[in-house]
Design a protein around this motif. Sequence first.
Motif, PDB file in Angstrom:
ATOM      1  N   LEU A 119       0.802  -1.132  -0.114  1.00  0.00           N
ATOM      2  CA  LEU A 119      -0.058   0.036   0.030  1.00  0.00           C
ATOM      3  C   LEU A 119       0.679   1.188  -0.054  1.00  0.00           C
ATOM      4  O   LEU A 119       0.550   2.106  -0.757  1.00  0.00           O
ATOM      5  CB  LEU A 119      -1.014   0.010   1.220  1.00  0.00           C
ATOM      6  CG  LEU A 119      -1.917   1.079   1.235  1.00  0.00           C
ATOM      7  CD1 LEU A 119      -3.153   1.044   0.061  1.00  0.00           C
ATOM      8  CD2 LEU A 119      -2.735   0.834   2.376  1.00  0.00           C
ATOM      9  N   ILE A 120       1.956   1.338   0.662  1.00  0.00           N
ATOM     10  CA  ILE A 120       2.747   2.530   0.781  1.00  0.00           C
ATOM     11  C   ILE A 120       3.257   2.821  -0.530  1.00  0.00           C
ATOM     12  O   ILE A 120       3.713   3.896  -1.063  1.00  0.00           O
ATOM     13  CB  ILE A 120       3.882   2.425   2.113  1.00  0.00           C
ATOM     14  CG1 ILE A 120       4.354   3.850   2.238  1.00  0.00           C
ATOM     15  CG2 ILE A 120       4.800   1.322   1.821  1.00  0.00           C
ATOM     16  CD1 ILE A 120       3.631   4.759   2.845  1.00  0.00           C
ATOM     17  N   ASN A 121       3.825   1.673  -1.082  1.00  0.00           N
ATOM     18  CA  ASN A 121       4.519   1.839  -2.620  1.00  0.00           C
ATOM     19  C   ASN A 121       3.420   2.425  -3.464  1.00  0.00           C
ATOM     20  O   ASN A 121       3.684   2.899  -4.739  1.00  0.00           O
ATOM     21  CB  ASN A 121       5.032   0.341  -2.803  1.00  0.00           C
ATOM     22  CG  ASN A 121       6.414   0.171  -2.314  1.00  0.00           C
ATOM     23  OD1 ASN A 121       7.447   1.131  -2.694  1.00  0.00           O
ATOM     24  ND2 ASN A 121       6.503  -0.768  -1.535  1.00  0.00           N
ATOM     25  N   THR A 122       2.083   1.579  -3.334  1.00  0.00           N
ATOM     26  CA  THR A 122       0.987   2.176  -4.437  1.00  0.00           C
ATOM     27  C   THR A 122       0.879   3.686  -4.385  1.00  0.00           C
ATOM     28  O   THR A 122       0.531   4.421  -5.245  1.00  0.00           O
ATOM     29  CB  THR A 122      -0.304   1.373  -3.933  1.00  0.00           C
ATOM     30  OG1 THR A 122       0.004  -0.063  -4.160  1.00  0.00           O
ATOM     31  CG2 THR A 122      -1.257   1.802  -4.886  1.00  0.00           C
ATOM     32  N   SER A 123       0.946   4.109  -3.020  1.00  0.00           N
ATOM     33  CA  SER A 123       0.555   5.454  -2.697  1.00  0.00           C
ATOM     34  C   SER A 123       1.664   6.300  -3.400  1.00  0.00           C
ATOM     35  O   SER A 123       1.429   7.284  -4.087  1.00  0.00           O
ATOM     36  CB  SER A 123       0.418   5.707  -1.247  1.00  0.00           C
ATOM     37  OG  SER A 123      -0.433   5.233  -0.584  1.00  0.00           O
TER      38      SER A 123
END
Length: 456
Positions: A388-392
Amino acid sequence: MSSSPPHRPGPVLSLLAGAQFLVVLNTSIVNVALPAIGQDLQLTPTGLAWIVNGYLVAFGALLPVGGRLTDLLGHRVAFLTGLSGFAAGSLAAGVPSGAGLLITARVVQGIGAALLSPAGLAILLAHWPPGPGRGKALGWWGAASAAGGAAGVLLGGVLTSALGWWAVFALSALLALPGLAATPLLLDRGERERAARLDLPGALVVTAGLTLLVLGLGARGRLPLPDFAVPAAGVFLLLTLVPVERRARDPLLPPVLLRNRSAVAGNLLMLLLGAVWVATFFFLPLYQQRVLGYSPLEAGLTQVPLAAALMTASWGAGRLRGTLLPGFVVLAAGLLWLARLPVDGTFLSDLLGPSVLIGTGLGLAFVPLTGLGVAGVEPRHSGVAGGLINTSRQVGGALGLAVLTSLASPAGRATPGPAALAHGYRRALVAAALVALLAAAGAGIRRKPARPVTPS
């Protein structure tokens, strides 16, 4: 996966940092090689764009699913599977063949990266528990990300000039081989959610929504539809994820993660950082080449100070506390300085200083934001938190680039001159600085996390 540092922390961290280096390297290494690829394969501009977007869209859209699969399969299995797929895609891309195979291989690379990156971060979190040790490990991981972005520009130019465009992909396959050999020796099986299963409807919705959003924003003006249509369809699909997840037995995004205030704050701020990060590395080479007349290799070489500052600041941020707010402030200052962009600028007087400030700000903010995005997350959810943090960051980059390129486009000029181009880039960089200041304001708001936050 154990909750204490591994018996061989150096080799394990080198493996994880090397994998992240490869993932980021392939977001930029192909850019300099595009003219040679287009000439050799007789590709249209749309076809060339797909060589870039094939990797970026697959990577960005599948990161949440890759993170969830990491938790379900186990960290080592997910890491090894992702690295194997990435290596296979790199090898296929390095075979001088038709455009169809090359674009397909780039998509395979992106799929592998979408599993490899969150798995690597999950392994790091499992091996290094909250404390100074985790901060240092995240600092090295962040420095590897910075090195990958910088090395892509340099290696792309050198390899294409010396050997041909195929070499930029063959290099990635070659660099993946030591990791494939070392993974079974260095990593244990790791924790996984044995009773859970993949939320297939949620995975399909989020993948399709992110694909349309990232593709629509990245391919504006090159699709046979109004520019707003494809991103709007992506947003609509992502909104439908809420009722889909409510009915899911094992949601793709566990509710406990959405209730984690530190993780939510980290992801929101990472959206803003991603917008600024991508915009900087997009507009700076354009200014150097289209306004100052630099060659691609010269543009790459003159970005070494920025990359060095980014790597050093990332490494240092893992050892210091409280670098998030100063990082965004330094970043905004560097962008405002760079936004002067004179038509007759020189490297020493107009680029070196702001480049060092920008790199320092990016590094000081990136590492603590990554730690904030996974703070207080249970080990069994570390994969999806990492995804999720990479997607953001990826989605923030796509959103920011779409908005800022519109600001940078000179109005009413089919073939704008250097002065008009520089004026447009100035507008975009000032807007990017305002985004960094907005993020600084968000970082300055004190939040009391439910559990200890990873030191920054």
